[in-house]
Design a protein around this motif. Structure first.
Motif, PDB file in Angstrom:
ATOM      1  N   VAL A 113       0.845  -1.189   0.000  1.00 16.82           N
ATOM      2  CA  VAL A 113       0.000   0.000   0.000  1.00 16.82           C
ATOM      3  C   VAL A 113       0.886   1.246   0.000  1.00 16.82           C
ATOM      4  O   VAL A 113       1.692   1.449   0.914  1.00 16.82           O
ATOM      5  N   ILE A 114       0.752   2.060  -1.040  1.00 17.50           N
ATOM      6  CA  ILE A 114       1.499   3.315  -1.112  1.00 17.50           C
ATOM      7  C   ILE A 114       0.823   4.323  -0.186  1.00 17.50           C
ATOM      8  O   ILE A 114      -0.371   4.599  -0.332  1.00 17.50           O
ATOM      9  N   PRO A 115       1.539   4.883   0.777  1.00 13.65           N
ATOM     10  CA  PRO A 115       0.892   5.717   1.792  1.00 13.65           C
ATOM     11  C   PRO A 115       0.305   7.011   1.230  1.00 13.65           C
ATOM     12  O   PRO A 115       0.660   7.470   0.131  1.00 13.65           O
ATOM     13  N   VAL A 119       5.129  10.280  -2.655  1.00 12.94           N
ATOM     14  CA  VAL A 119       5.506  10.583  -4.039  1.00 12.94           C
ATOM     15  C   VAL A 119       6.773   9.833  -4.460  1.00 12.94           C
ATOM     16  O   VAL A 119       7.131   9.842  -5.634  1.00 12.94           O
ATOM     17  N   LYS A 120       7.446   9.162  -3.495  1.00 13.58           N
ATOM     18  CA  LYS A 120       8.722   8.524  -3.816  1.00 13.58           C
ATOM     19  C   LYS A 120       8.830   7.139  -3.158  1.00 13.58           C
ATOM     20  O   LYS A 120       9.807   6.833  -2.470  1.00 13.58           O
ATOM     21  N   VAL A 247      17.843   0.561  -7.181  1.00 17.01           N
ATOM     22  CA  VAL A 247      16.615   1.122  -6.614  1.00 17.01           C
ATOM     23  C   VAL A 247      16.188   2.336  -7.436  1.00 17.01           C
ATOM     24  O   VAL A 247      16.985   2.945  -8.162  1.00 17.01           O
ATOM     25  N   GLY A 248      14.917   2.694  -7.295  1.00 17.18           N
ATOM     26  CA  GLY A 248      14.384   3.801  -8.084  1.00 17.18           C
ATOM     27  C   GLY A 248      15.047   5.125  -7.800  1.00 17.18           C
ATOM     28  O   GLY A 248      15.234   5.956  -8.699  1.00 17.18           O
ATOM     29  N   MET A 249      15.427   5.348  -6.535  1.00 14.22           N
ATOM     30  CA  MET A 249      16.075   6.596  -6.155  1.00 14.22           C
ATOM     31  C   MET A 249      17.387   6.811  -6.897  1.00 14.22           C
ATOM     32  O   MET A 249      17.790   7.948  -7.169  1.00 14.22           O
ATOM     33  N   ARG A 255      12.883   6.893 -10.570  1.00  8.99           N
ATOM     34  CA  ARG A 255      11.659   6.162 -10.895  1.00  8.99           C
ATOM     35  C   ARG A 255      11.068   5.608  -9.600  1.00  8.99           C
ATOM     36  O   ARG A 255      11.794   4.980  -8.814  1.00  8.99           O
ATOM     37  N   PHE A 256       9.810   5.868  -9.382  1.00  7.33           N
ATOM     38  CA  PHE A 256       9.196   5.435  -8.137  1.00  7.33           C
ATOM     39  C   PHE A 256       7.911   4.657  -8.405  1.00  7.33           C
ATOM     40  O   PHE A 256       7.364   4.694  -9.505  1.00  7.33           O
TER      41      PHE A 256
END
Length: 281
Positions: A113-115, A119-120, A247-249, A255-256
């Motif tokens: 679940v994305i809180p 945004v990241k 990782v996306g960071m 990319r997130f």
């Protein structure tokens, strides 16, 4: 041994894989896998059970976290050289320690679940270490004698919460479902060398992380020994040992995660996870 927990959320039962890969029901023999239930003594008691005499679970359904709960959910940051580099940080000279809230613990196939206000949101495949014996002031030579087993972990992170807001990293690490763990707790005797395990993560079918625990800056034995100089590790504690690059960071452009993304995570030999991301209510 490969231990697992199966059943609806909050109603999981403990199980074990037999030599044919079938799930056997351990609920008549053990209470659950947590705390003293994964101590070295508890694992020895399970080894003494005639697995063939246990009921076969023909349709185990949902697989939950391999641990019902954890006293502590510890993490090690920046523990792969290329990940430290992609994060724009120097490789640490000592293990970087932080925690996730124990309420982040989640099943390996449950949605992530994305809180709210995120945004990241980011992904991190990691080798998980489960403590099986109290460890305090332990030497590196003796450190692995305190390990019950290993598991796959996705150390899901929210980078804005973690880095751009004030305070400790725990804020970006601890949202509900940010700690998918399992599917199996694989006992240490079956894993052998924890520094020779391939770790991978696929995002929407694309491999974005592919490394090996041999590239860790600090080994499992070093991490357990180091941590025990500052705190008492206890049976059931879990340690996420760091993530490799990819990782996306660290991507250019960054990319997130967004709702509908699918992550497939594996520490080879320890089991594969799959999570789809959804937005918080």
């Amino acid at each position: 041994m490969k231990l697992l927990r199966f059943g609806p959320k909050g109603q999981e039962k403990p199980g074990i894989l037999d030599s044919d890969g079938k799930v056997r029901d351990l609920s008549g023999k053990v209470a659950d896998f947590a705390g003293a239930g994964v101590s070295l003594e508890a694992l020895e008691a399970i080894r003494a059970i005639d697995i063939a005499s246990l009921p076969v679970v023909e349709n185990p359904g949902r697989i939950g976290s391999c641990l019902a709960s954890v006293p502590n959910f510890f993490c090690v940051g920046l523990n792969y050289a290329l990940h430290a580099k992609e994060s724009g940080m120097d490789a640490p000279t000592e293990p970087v320690l932080f925690s996730k809230a124990s309420s982040a613990l989640s099943g390996p196939f449950d949605p992530v679940v994305i809180p709210r206000k995120s945004v990241k949101a980011d992904w991190e495949v990691e080798l998980g270490v489960v403590i099986g014996k109290t460890a305090l002031y332990v030497s590196e030579d003796d450190a692995l004698d305190h390990v019950a087993g290993y598991c796959t972990i996705n150390d899901v992170s929210e980078r804005e919460f973690q880095i751009e807001k004030l305070g400790q990293w725990i804020k970006g690490k601890s949202a509900p479902t940010f700690g998918p763990t399992g599917p199996y707790l694989v006992t240490a005797d079956e894993v052998g060398d924890p520094q020779n395990l391939r770790v991978t993560l696929d995002l929407n079918g694309e491999t974005v992380q592919d490394s090996n625990t041999s590239d860790m800056i600090f080994s499992v034995r070093q991490i357990v020994s180091y941590m025990s100089q500052f705190m008492q590790l206890q049976p059931g504690d879990i340690i996420a040992t760091g993530t490799p690059s990819g990782v996306g960071m660290g991507m250019k452009p960054q990319r997130f995660l967004k709702p509908g993304d699918v992550m497939e995570i594996e520490v080879h030999g320890l089991g594969r996870q799959r999570q789809e991301t959804v937005a918080a209510d």
